[in-house]
Scaffold this active site. Structure first.
Site, PDB file in Angstrom:
ATOM      1  CG  ASP A  79      -7.931   3.189  -4.822  1.00 56.83           C
ATOM      2  OD1 ASP A  79      -9.157   3.206  -5.095  1.00 56.83           O
ATOM      3  OD2 ASP A  79      -7.154   2.327  -5.286  1.00 56.83           O
ATOM      4  CE1 TYR A 101      -6.687   3.425  -0.389  1.00 54.48           C
ATOM      5  CE2 TYR A 101      -4.303   3.420  -0.065  1.00 54.48           C
ATOM      6  CZ  TYR A 101      -5.436   2.879  -0.642  1.00 54.48           C
ATOM      7  OH  TYR A 101      -5.332   1.767  -1.449  1.00 54.48           O
ATOM      8  CD  GLU A 159      -3.010  -0.735  -0.089  1.00 51.62           C
ATOM      9  OE1 GLU A 159      -3.088   0.428  -0.547  1.00 51.62           O
ATOM     10  OE2 GLU A 159      -3.653  -1.692  -0.550  1.00 51.62           O
TER      11      GLU A 159
END
Length: 343
Positions: A141, A123, A40
């Site tokens: 996203d 996020y 990520e």
């Protein structure tokens, strides 16, 4: 809608080196939080295709968070070269060391606890808690923003519309299989609900999609126009001693390329002042280095001379030829080195 999307994901999930696919997950295989976190962080501002090889190299060299925490900074920065945003690499190391030293090498399993770790924002915390720990967190996203904007025919431009899009996305996040769902909606945006020419005919959400009904899907999401990037200029000074030793500097911890090794040079601005690190007969090389950062383009002229037999000037360091490794340099500095090598 989440059930329809999960059914589609079960049949069409992309294979990725960090992902546990839906069949394995149903069989009880759990994702490795370290691999999810690393992927990520790498995927921010870039694509899956660009990240795959980096991820494989990282995890081969540092297979768990404890190994990464023990890695020398320059080696990690060198492996990161090309992914951009070196602040992410510095925070990657900080986070690995906090997890190792303060959490016994285990990532916390809740959104709030993850958010306290270095370099993990909303996020990334949501993605790790959903994908690694199956928590019903909403992951937003660029792919998810596009899917939600089209599903609801939202024309307000990004980034201002992010809160509304997150609210819409939260409404679809299920308590059942939230980790698979988070990956499913991202896969949908990446492979079907694409930025250009979305494949609406094979989309599992085509019937309830308001933008498809209105014929506006190709126009969404709208984005506020970006300002053109300015161009900055600078000078780089490469000096080598007869025995192969090189003169380098350690950049300040804060700022662009913070804490990394590089060549001494001027500031980067519209009209930089020549600033050689010591008095010598410097000659300028033909050609120039061009590099693009997030907010500006950079053009560098390269100067070179022979490094005299003396101690390093204040603030600089001399690395002998066995200690110097070009792969430890950030990309823009490596470009300068390649130009110098090819002179």
């Amino acid at each position: 809608m989440s059930s329809a999307l999960l059914g589609w994901y079960d049949r069409n999930a992309r294979e990725m080196p960090w992902r546990v696919g839906p069949a394995d997950r149903a069989a009880g295989v759990r994702p490795d939080p370290y691999r999810i976190w690393l992927s990520e962080v790498m995927l921010q501002q870039t694509t899956v295709a660009a990240v795959r090889d980096y991820f494989v190299r990282f995890t081969t060299r540092w297979p768990d968070v404890t190994a990464l925490a023990a890695a020398p900074d320059d080696q990690v920065m060198g492996e990161w070269a090309g992914l951009g945003y070196y602040a992410r690499a510095r925070n990657l190391l900080k986070c690995a060391r906090v997890v190792t030293d303060e959490h016994e090498g285990r990532f916390p399993d809740t959104y709030d606890a993850l958010l306290k770790l270095p370099g993990i924002g909303p996020y990334t915390a949501a993605a790790i808690s959903a994908i690694a720990f199956d928590q019903p967190e909403t992951v937003l996203d660029g792919n998810v923003e596009r899917v939600m904007a089209r599903l609801h025919d939202i024309h307000d431009p990004l980034p201002g519309s992010k809160p509304v899009l997150k609210e819409k996305a939260a409404g679809f996040t299920p308590d059942h299989r939230p980790g698979d769902y988070a990956q499913a909606v991202m896969d949908l945006g990446a492979t079907v609900c694409t930025p250009k020419s979305p494949a609406c005919g094979i989309c599992p959400l085509c019937d309830p999609c308001q933008a498809r009904a209105a014929g506006t899907q190709a126009d969404l999401p709208r984005k506020t126009p970006k300002k053109p990037k300015p161009t900055r200029f600078g000078h780089i000074y490469i000096a080598q001693r007869r025995d192969g030793a090189m003169l380098l500097e350690r950049r300040p911890d804060k700022g662009l390329l913070g804490g990394m090794l590089g060549w001494p040079g001027s500031g980067w601005c519209e009209d930089p002042t020549e600033a050689p690190p010591f008095q010598a007969k410097w000659r300028i090389l033909p050609g120039e280095v061009r590099h693009t950062f997030t907010h500006f383009h950079l053009v560098l002229r390269i100067w070179t001379t022979e490094l005299p037999e003396q101690t390093a000037p204040d603030g600089l360091k001399i690395l002998d030829k066995h200690a110097f490794n070009p792969s430890d340099l950030p990309t823009v500095m490596r470009k300068a080195y390649d130009l110098w090598r090819g002179q």
